[in-house]
Every structure is written in structure tokens, then in C-alpha cells.
Design an enzyme around this catalytic site. Structure first.
Site, PDB file in Angstrom:
ATOM      1  N   LYS A 124       0.868  -1.186   0.000  1.00 49.22           N
ATOM      2  CA  LYS A 124       0.000   0.000   0.000  1.00 49.22           C
ATOM      3  C   LYS A 124       0.898   1.227   0.000  1.00 49.22           C
ATOM      4  O   LYS A 124       2.055   1.155   0.425  1.00 49.22           O
ATOM      5  CB  LYS A 124      -0.876   0.014   1.255  1.00 49.22           C
ATOM      6  N   ASP A 164      -7.032   4.297  -4.557  1.00 47.20           N
ATOM      7  CA  ASP A 164      -7.701   4.147  -3.256  1.00 47.20           C
ATOM      8  C   ASP A 164      -8.334   5.521  -3.003  1.00 47.20           C
ATOM      9  O   ASP A 164      -8.559   6.281  -3.959  1.00 47.20           O
ATOM     10  CB  ASP A 164      -6.708   3.746  -2.146  1.00 47.20           C
TER      11      ASP A 164
END
Ligand code: NDP
Ligand code: 2IT
Length: 445
Positions: A124, A164
């Protein structure tokens, strides 16, 4: 395996990283039994090795706004685990971004990606950059500055970022353009690309569609479906949009959306032109949902509140972490809600999850229920490698099939002797076993 002892050590090493510690504890509590049954996992140090990211990269992102002022943001990439495939996971641009949040997201991503059945590891990244109120040129300059550092760390077979919160098609486009220029290659290094330059059909809607497919499978176990049901959705971003579209298509009425300022209650349902308006609102970079209530007279704006006080059958939290707490869970249960499926990552607090499980509410945790987004990113990577594009129907069918497989895996590992399925346990155990076994096969690296 002693969960408390391990947690003490994790807390000592990662002080104050609340979200990360929350995510780790949940996984440890779920896998305790299976680890105790398989002592070789402990002997090989699998737990300690899976908890710590392979590496955490931070970098400075200086950029210039339209007035010529220089700003400095912080960029991150957490490469967590690549036992089953290249690091894979989104980039978040939001002022709240910090290491704890990115580590929780990267950690969850390991198990989520494992559940998809596709060969993807977990990672991430992101930045504390706030896209709100920025011009298109400012967004472009920031994305280019961000990629100027990130490009050295990623690659189509090493680490494949995606979107995201705050990162959608536009940001992926600007980052991809810069990567291509710096790396002198045109490969599938990012997913969520535009449809004319390597993107996959259905990727934008995949997380929301997948979430509803997962909820549909959960409801099926109780001979229920979406038809005629009332649904509360939170957020009004990419995931919320996909979930609202699919739930409506399956005959449900979605009556709420929300932003950080409050929520919209529209008893006539949010569908058709209203969804288009929602997209316009998003495209304008606003963080408020209030204008929706000026546009559609059936809708009411409830400031400072969350949608969980509305009487619904199904709740789909699609905004952000820890947005649904114990009180919210109590209200949903009291109002007869039978199914909660997490579109966002970790939107329900541990206390809320506990209440749902105690009250036998069908509860789909994010790492299973929202895996359709990254699964379709995996399908985008496959299309890129094969240098071809599948049709909308082909991608949707594969996505649907993957969500059903994830549901099956959760049932297999989460069903107790009374027939109740604890999807939290099921998702964590199924996701963990595949990665842990791959780590065993590959030795101490
Ligand atoms: P978007 O940026 O498209 O939308 C998120 C929206 O939710 C923003 O408008 C944001 O507003 C709003 N929001 C943030 N905090 C709150 C809050 N407390 N209450 C209500 N609304 C809030 O992001 P996505 O839709 O892509 O992501 C939403 C969630 O889904 C995140 O948890 C993400 O990690 C998860 N997810 C996303 C996937 C994807 O493919 N995009 C895949 C799997 C999970 P503001 O910016 O003003 O705070
Ligand atoms: O949380 C997630 O799964 C995402 N933001 C999507 C990640 C991806 O690589 O598509």
C-alpha cells in the site's frame, strides 16, 4: 501461539500505530487456532515475518501550486509481503494518511489478495496530499512529483500500485504518464488505467459490484436476496458508486450516502439520474453531500450524523476506516439489519464487529467483501501481459466467479459446529494459510 505476548512485542515496536495494531490483533485472534494446530508455522517464524512489512519507503514530494508557492508532502510505499506474487495495492491521497494507516491497509491487503485466488502480494502507499480544492494542473504536478520518486521502487513484476481514497482514473493517468517517461517502457505497472491505454473494463465499478456480489452470497445462505430490501451506504466515492449501482440493479432501494459532513436520506431511492449527479459531485472535488438535497426534493441532509441510524435491511459501509462504531452497530441491529458488508477497509470498529457476530448478523469483512477491486486489478494485469482486452461481460463474469470463490473459502474456514459462519475468521484463516504455506515453501528470505 500467545496472541497477547505477540501483541505486546508488536506494540513495543510500533508505538501509537492504532490502526495497524487493530488490524494485526484481529488477524492474530482469528488464526490462533490454526497456528496452534500447525506448530511448524511458529517454528518457521511465519507470524513474526508476516506481521512486519518487507520494507517501508518514505520520500519527500515537493510540488508547486498555481500561484507559484512550493509545498512539501510526504510520500510512502509499504511493500508488505510478496510470497504469492508482486506487491500489489492502492495509493491513498488524503490529509489523514500516515504510516499506521498505510501499514494497516498493506497488512490487510496480503490476506485480501490471497483470497482473490490470483498471484498478488500485499502492499500500500500514498501521501498526506489533499486533492480537495486543487486545480487539475496542481493534481497533475503533484502526481508527477510523486512518481518521480515512486518509479524507482515499482515495476510490473515487482510492485503494482493502483487507486484508493483520493486516487482515481485521473491520478492514475498522470502517474502512468510520468512512469512511462522515466522508465522508458509501456507496461502494466499501475492498475486502474484508462480503457484506451491498458485499463480493464469494469475496474472502476469492481469494488462496489464485488461487495454486492459477496453480500448476495451471504444472503443466499439465509434464503434472502437484495430484491425489495432497503440499503444504507456510506461515502459517495468510487466504491459507494459501484455498490449503489449494483444493489439497485438487483432490486434494492439505496436510501443513504454520506460525506464527512453528514448524510443524505432519500426515501425514494438513489438511482438513475441521481447516481449521475453523485458522480458530478465527486468530479468537482467536493467533500460534501449537502448539494444533493438541493437538487432532489425527496432527499434530506442530516448534518453531522452517520447513515446507520436509518432503518434498513442491509448496510454497506463504503467510506473509510472505523466509521461504524458500537453505537451504530446497536442501532442497526435494533432496526432489524440482517447483513453488513464492508466496501471500505476496516470501516467497522472491533466492538461493532463483535456485536454483529454476537447477534448473528451476516457480516462480511472488507478483506473478503471488497476484494473485487484488487481482483479486477489482477485481471487487468493478466490482460496487460497477454496484450488483449476482455469484454465487459467477460470481466464481470470472472469478478462474480472470484467473489463466489472467496465466499466459499470463508464458509470453509469460518463455519462453526452450529452452522454459523464467522466470515472474519474464515477470511483471515483462508487468506493466511495460502501465504504462510508459500512462505514455508520459499525458505527464510
Ligand atoms: P474515494 O476517494 O472515491 O471516496 C471516498 C469518499 O468517502 C470521499 O468522498 C471521502 O471524503 C469520503 N469519506 C471519507 N471519510 C468519510 C467519513 N468519515 N464519512 C463519510 N464519508 C467519508 O475512495 P474509494 O471509494 O476508492 O474508497 C473508499 C473506501 O474503500 C476506502 O476505505 C478504501 O480503502 C476502500 N477500498 C477501495 C477500493 C478501490 O478500488 N478504490 C478497493 C477496496 C477498498 P473526504 O475525502 O472529504 O474525506
Ligand atoms: O484496498 C484495495 O483493495 C484497493 N484500494 C485496490 C487495490 C488494487 O491494487 O486494485
Amino acid at each position: 501461539m500467545n496472541v497477547e505476548k505477540i501483541m505486546q512485542e508488536v506494540e513495543r515496536k510500533n508505538p501509537g500505530e492504532v490502526e495497524y495494531l487493530q488490524a494485526v490483533r484481529e488477524v492474530l485472534e482469528s488464526i490462533e487456532e490454526v497456528v496452534n494446530e500447525n506448530p511448524h508455522f511458529e517454528t518457521a517464524g511465519i507470524i513474526e515475518r508476516i506481521i512486519d512489512p518487507d520494507r517501508v519507503l518514505t520520500f519527500k514530494v515537493p510540488w508547486v501550486d498555481d500561484k507559484g508557492k512550493v509545498h512539501v508532502n510526504r510520500g510512502f510505499r509499504v511493500q508488505f509481503n510478496n510470497a504469492i506474487g508482486p506487491y500489489k495495492g492502492g495509493l491513498r491521497f488524503h490529509p489523514s494518511v500516515n504510516l499506521s494507516i498505510l501499514k494497516f491497509l498493506g497488512f490487510e491487503q496480503i490476506f485480501k489478495n490471497s483470497l482473490t485466488t490470483l498471484p498478488m502480494g500485499g502492499g500500500k502507499g500514498g501521501s498526506d496530499f489533499d486533492p480537495k480544492g486543487k486545480s487539475d494542473n496542481e493534481i497533475m504536478r503533484f502526481c508527477q512529483a510523486f512518481m518521480l520518486e515512486l518509479w524507482k521502487l515499482i515495476g510490473p513484476s515487482t510492485d503494482v500500485p493502483a487507486g484508493d481514497i483520493g486516487v482515481g482514473g485521473r491520478e492514475i493517468g498522470y502517474m502512468y504518464g510520468m512512469y512511462k517517461k522515466l522508465a522508458s517502457e509501456n507496461t502494466g505497472v499501475l492498475t486502474g488505467k484508462g480503457i484506451n491505454w491498458g485499463g480493464s473494463l469494469i475496474r472502476p465499478e469492481a469494488t462496489g459490484f464485488g461487495n454486492v456480489y459477496f453480500a448476495k452470497e451471504m444472503l443466499k445462505t439465509k434464503n434472502k436476496d437484495f430484491n425489495g430490501k432497503l440499503v444504507a451506504v456510506s461515502g459517495f466515492g468510487n466504491v459507494a458508486w459501484g455498490a449503489i449501482t449494483k444493489a439497485t440493479e438487483l432490486g434494492a432501494k439505496v436510501v443513504t450516502i454520506s460525506g464527512p459532513d453528514g448524510y443524505i436520506y432519500d426515501p425514494e431511492g438513489i438511482s438513475g439520474a441521481k447516481i449521475d449527479y453523485l458522480l458530478e459531485l465527486r468530479a468537482s472535488n467536493q467533500d460534501i453531500v449537502k448539494p444533493y438535497s438541493y437538487e432532489f426534493p425527496s432527499a434530506q441532509f442530516i448534518p453531522g450524523k452517520k447513515p446507520w441510524e436509518v432503518k434498513v435491511d442491509i448496510a454497506l459501509p463504503c467510506a473509510t476506516q472505523n466509521e461504524l462504531d458500537k453505537n451504530d452497530a446497536q442501532m442497526l441491529i435494533k432496526n432489524g439489519c440482517v447483513c453488513v458488508s464492508e466496501g471500505a477497509n476496516m470501516p467497522c470498529t472491533p466492538e461493532a464487529v463483535e456485536l454483529f457476530l454476537e447477534n448473528k448478523v451476516l457480516f462480511g469483512p472488507g478483506k473478503a467483501a471488497n476484494a473485487g477491486g484488487v481482483a479486477t486489478s489482477g485481471l487487468e494485469m493478466t490482460q496487460n501481459s497477454m496484450k488483449l482486452s476482455w469484454t465487459r461481460e467477460e470481466v464481470d463474469e470472472k469478478l462474480h466467479h472470484i467473489m463466489c470463490s472467496i465466499h466459499e473459502a470463508c464458509v470453509k474456514h469460518g463455519k462453526d459446529d452450529d452452522g454459523f459462519v464467522n466470515y472474519v475468521k474464515g477470511a483471515n484463516v483462508a487468506g493466511f494459510l495460502k501465504v504462510a504455506n508459500a512462505m514455508l515453501d520459499q525458505g527464510i528470505v
